[in-house]
Design a protein around this motif. Sequence first.
Motif, PDB file in Angstrom:
ATOM      1  N   ASP A   1       0.960  -1.120   0.175  1.00 12.89           N
ATOM      2  CA  ASP A   1       0.172  -0.150  -0.068  1.00 12.89           C
ATOM      3  C   ASP A   1       0.971   1.311   0.044  1.00 12.89           C
ATOM      4  O   ASP A   1       1.301   1.669   0.989  1.00 12.89           O
ATOM      5  CB  ASP A   1      -0.949   0.123   1.255  1.00 12.89           C
ATOM      6  N   TYR A   2       1.310   1.672  -1.074  1.00 17.53           N
ATOM      7  CA  TYR A   2       2.083   2.877  -1.479  1.00 17.53           C
ATOM      8  C   TYR A   2       1.363   4.035  -0.742  1.00 17.53           C
ATOM      9  O   TYR A   2       2.504   5.097  -0.301  1.00 17.53           O
ATOM     10  CB  TYR A   2       2.399   2.963  -2.619  1.00 17.53           C
ATOM     11  N   LYS A   3       0.277   4.356  -0.767  1.00 19.37           N
ATOM     12  CA  LYS A   3      -0.439   5.633  -0.254  1.00 19.37           C
ATOM     13  C   LYS A   3      -0.123   5.595   1.468  1.00 19.37           C
ATOM     14  O   LYS A   3       0.093   6.509   1.835  1.00 19.37           O
ATOM     15  CB  LYS A   3      -1.767   5.658  -0.394  1.00 19.37           C
ATOM     16  N   GLN A   4      -0.264   4.427   1.738  1.00 24.26           N
ATOM     17  CA  GLN A   4       0.092   4.358   3.542  1.00 24.26           C
ATOM     18  C   GLN A   4       1.486   4.523   3.767  1.00 24.26           C
ATOM     19  O   GLN A   4       1.819   5.172   4.533  1.00 24.26           O
ATOM     20  CB  GLN A   4      -0.351   2.860   4.091  1.00 24.26           C
ATOM     21  N   GLU A   5       2.289   3.933   2.839  1.00 28.95           N
ATOM     22  CA  GLU A   5       3.733   4.371   3.170  1.00 28.95           C
ATOM     23  C   GLU A   5       4.246   5.624   2.999  1.00 28.95           C
ATOM     24  O   GLU A   5       4.618   6.163   3.543  1.00 28.95           O
ATOM     25  CB  GLU A   5       4.294   3.328   1.951  1.00 28.95           C
ATOM     26  N   PHE A   6       3.682   6.356   1.997  1.00 24.52           N
ATOM     27  CA  PHE A   6       3.806   7.788   1.532  1.00 24.52           C
ATOM     28  C   PHE A   6       3.239   8.465   2.772  1.00 24.52           C
ATOM     29  O   PHE A   6       4.135   9.324   3.029  1.00 24.52           O
ATOM     30  CB  PHE A   6       2.883   8.140   0.342  1.00 24.52           C
ATOM     31  N   LEU A   7       2.032   8.212   3.336  1.00 23.06           N
ATOM     32  CA  LEU A   7       1.457   9.041   4.281  1.00 23.06           C
ATOM     33  C   LEU A   7       2.458   8.679   5.570  1.00 23.06           C
ATOM     34  O   LEU A   7       2.745   9.979   6.434  1.00 23.06           O
ATOM     35  CB  LEU A   7       0.144   8.484   4.724  1.00 23.06           C
ATOM     36  N   GLU A   8       2.801   7.658   6.175  1.00 16.40           N
ATOM     37  CA  GLU A   8       3.760   7.377   7.096  1.00 16.40           C
ATOM     38  C   GLU A   8       4.996   8.274   7.023  1.00 16.40           C
ATOM     39  O   GLU A   8       5.590   8.870   7.894  1.00 16.40           O
ATOM     40  CB  GLU A   8       4.004   6.099   7.241  1.00 16.40           C
ATOM     41  N   ILE A   9       5.619   8.265   5.820  1.00 20.07           N
ATOM     42  CA  ILE A   9       6.664   9.031   5.510  1.00 20.07           C
ATOM     43  C   ILE A   9       6.592  10.465   5.865  1.00 20.07           C
ATOM     44  O   ILE A   9       7.516  11.220   6.298  1.00 20.07           O
ATOM     45  CB  ILE A   9       7.402   8.788   4.154  1.00 20.07           C
ATOM     46  N   PHE A  10       5.518  11.083   5.340  1.00 23.28           N
ATOM     47  CA  PHE A  10       5.061  12.364   5.529  1.00 23.28           C
ATOM     48  C   PHE A  10       4.845  12.778   6.860  1.00 23.28           C
ATOM     49  O   PHE A  10       5.412  13.540   7.147  1.00 23.28           O
ATOM     50  CB  PHE A  10       3.750  12.319   4.475  1.00 23.28           C
ATOM     51  N   TYR A  11       4.014  12.030   7.386  1.00 25.41           N
ATOM     52  CA  TYR A  11       3.797  12.387   8.855  1.00 25.41           C
ATOM     53  C   TYR A  11       5.085  12.245   9.848  1.00 25.41           C
ATOM     54  O   TYR A  11       5.076  12.883  10.796  1.00 25.41           O
ATOM     55  CB  TYR A  11       2.535  11.464   9.631  1.00 25.41           C
ATOM     56  N   ASP A  12       5.795  11.245   9.541  1.00 23.53           N
ATOM     57  CA  ASP A  12       7.057  11.091  10.371  1.00 23.53           C
ATOM     58  C   ASP A  12       8.227  11.975   9.923  1.00 23.53           C
ATOM     59  O   ASP A  12       8.715  12.323  11.019  1.00 23.53           O
ATOM     60  CB  ASP A  12       7.573   9.652  10.213  1.00 23.53           C
ATOM     61  N   ASN A  13       8.145  12.745   9.002  1.00 24.06           N
ATOM     62  CA  ASN A  13       9.193  13.653   8.785  1.00 24.06           C
ATOM     63  C   ASN A  13       8.921  15.128   8.394  1.00 24.06           C
ATOM     64  O   ASN A  13       9.721  16.046   8.550  1.00 24.06           O
ATOM     65  CB  ASN A  13       9.887  12.916   7.317  1.00 24.06           C
ATOM     66  N   ILE A  14       7.536  15.354   7.805  1.00 20.01           N
ATOM     67  CA  ILE A  14       7.543  16.754   7.389  1.00 20.01           C
ATOM     68  C   ILE A  14       6.535  17.508   8.501  1.00 20.01           C
ATOM     69  O   ILE A  14       5.448  17.004   8.691  1.00 20.01           O
ATOM     70  CB  ILE A  14       6.784  16.584   6.065  1.00 20.01           C
ATOM     71  N   ASP A  15       7.049  18.413   8.959  1.00 24.21           N
ATOM     72  CA  ASP A  15       6.391  19.260  10.335  1.00 24.21           C
ATOM     73  C   ASP A  15       6.199  20.677   9.778  1.00 24.21           C
ATOM     74  O   ASP A  15       6.143  21.508  10.499  1.00 24.21           O
ATOM     75  CB  ASP A  15       6.713  18.927  11.292  1.00 24.21           C
ATOM     76  N   ARG A  16       6.508  21.047   8.437  1.00 29.38           N
ATOM     77  CA  ARG A  16       6.481  22.475   8.146  1.00 29.38           C
ATOM     78  C   ARG A  16       5.219  23.087   8.055  1.00 29.38           C
ATOM     79  O   ARG A  16       4.287  22.633   7.594  1.00 29.38           O
ATOM     80  CB  ARG A  16       7.408  22.638   6.975  1.00 29.38           C
ATOM     81  N   GLU A  17       5.301  24.434   8.514  1.00 28.10           N
ATOM     82  CA  GLU A  17       3.897  25.253   8.426  1.00 28.10           C
ATOM     83  C   GLU A  17       3.508  25.042   6.956  1.00 28.10           C
ATOM     84  O   GLU A  17       4.007  25.509   6.152  1.00 28.10           O
ATOM     85  CB  GLU A  17       4.202  26.642   8.919  1.00 28.10           C
ATOM     86  N   GLY A  18       2.043  24.890   7.050  1.00 25.41           N
ATOM     87  CA  GLY A  18       1.470  24.688   5.550  1.00 25.41           C
ATOM     88  C   GLY A  18       1.387  23.122   5.095  1.00 25.41           C
ATOM     89  O   GLY A  18       0.807  22.833   4.097  1.00 25.41           O
ATOM     90  N   SER A  19       2.269  22.466   5.648  1.00 23.74           N
ATOM     91  CA  SER A  19       2.082  21.072   5.073  1.00 23.74           C
ATOM     92  C   SER A  19       1.080  20.187   5.138  1.00 23.74           C
ATOM     93  O   SER A  19       0.703  19.584   4.265  1.00 23.74           O
ATOM     94  CB  SER A  19       3.629  20.046   5.718  1.00 23.74           C
ATOM     95  N   ASP A  20       0.264  20.602   6.302  1.00 22.21           N
ATOM     96  CA  ASP A  20      -1.200  20.089   6.552  1.00 22.21           C
ATOM     97  C   ASP A  20      -1.785  20.282   5.342  1.00 22.21           C
ATOM     98  O   ASP A  20      -2.627  19.626   4.733  1.00 22.21           O
ATOM     99  CB  ASP A  20      -1.647  20.378   7.901  1.00 22.21           C
ATOM    100  N   LYS A  21      -1.756  21.756   4.488  1.00 20.57           N
ATOM    101  CA  LYS A  21      -2.683  22.215   3.695  1.00 20.57           C
ATOM    102  C   LYS A  21      -2.344  21.571   2.455  1.00 20.57           C
ATOM    103  O   LYS A  21      -3.083  21.066   1.635  1.00 20.57           O
ATOM    104  CB  LYS A  21      -2.632  23.515   3.745  1.00 20.57           C
ATOM    105  N   LEU A  22      -1.068  21.403   2.144  1.00 15.96           N
ATOM    106  CA  LEU A  22      -0.640  20.616   1.109  1.00 15.96           C
ATOM    107  C   LEU A  22      -0.791  19.294   0.999  1.00 15.96           C
ATOM    108  O   LEU A  22      -1.650  18.673  -0.017  1.00 15.96           O
ATOM    109  CB  LEU A  22       0.852  20.829   1.108  1.00 15.96           C
ATOM    110  N   LEU A  23      -0.993  18.428   2.226  1.00 20.03           N
ATOM    111  CA  LEU A  23      -1.415  17.049   2.189  1.00 20.03           C
ATOM    112  C   LEU A  23      -2.728  17.049   1.915  1.00 20.03           C
ATOM    113  O   LEU A  23      -3.229  16.045   1.117  1.00 20.03           O
ATOM    114  CB  LEU A  23      -1.040  16.209   3.662  1.00 20.03           C
TER     115      LEU A  23
END
Length: 193
Positions: free
Chosen positions: A2-24
């Motif tokens: 499940d590449y979507k799940q893997e993508f989301l895990e990488i994103f949530y574990d590493n990206i915490d920049r302001e605005g990243s939530d809106k991008l996601l």
Amino acid sequence: MDYKQEFLEIFYDNIDREGSDKLLDWLERSDFFSAPASTTRHSAEEGGLCKHSVFVYKRLIKLLQSEYGKDWHKKVTTESVAIMALLHDVCKVDCYKPDTKNIKDENGVWQKVPCYKYEDNLPYGHGEKSVYIISSFMKLTREEAMAINWHMGGFDSRVRGGYYGLANVFYTYPTALFLHLADIEATYLDETC
């Protein structure tokens, strides 16, 4: 896988920049997780764009480890790696449309088969379009912007016209070279038509 799940895990574990939530959120509402990565080449299948992005992330880490060792993250942050790899091809969002084409089967009979066609309603370029889209949600560092902008390397149409600035980018921002190499390795070594 499940590449979507893997993508989301990488994103949530590493990206915490302001605005990243809106991008996601924008990615979730777009076709990013269902779109192909190309029409006929690498990951030309449903979900291929997300799959390709995950492969580029893994390849980028391997390249950084190979060059800088186990402390590679002292040269480039894990957040930057995730941003560059996962988001380098957001320029492809909403560009692939389901279509059909005629091909001959093994008996020489023409058959209609599903495929994708490419329609870019925002023809802003490739890497530069990804930078433009990401920047509307969150700030990029100069190195992230350069790496994403030039991730096509010598395949970028701007270089074909004789532009020599790419070499300066690779000398000044080595991460840009590593992202380009990760993209090429994922495309030609990890993905098939």
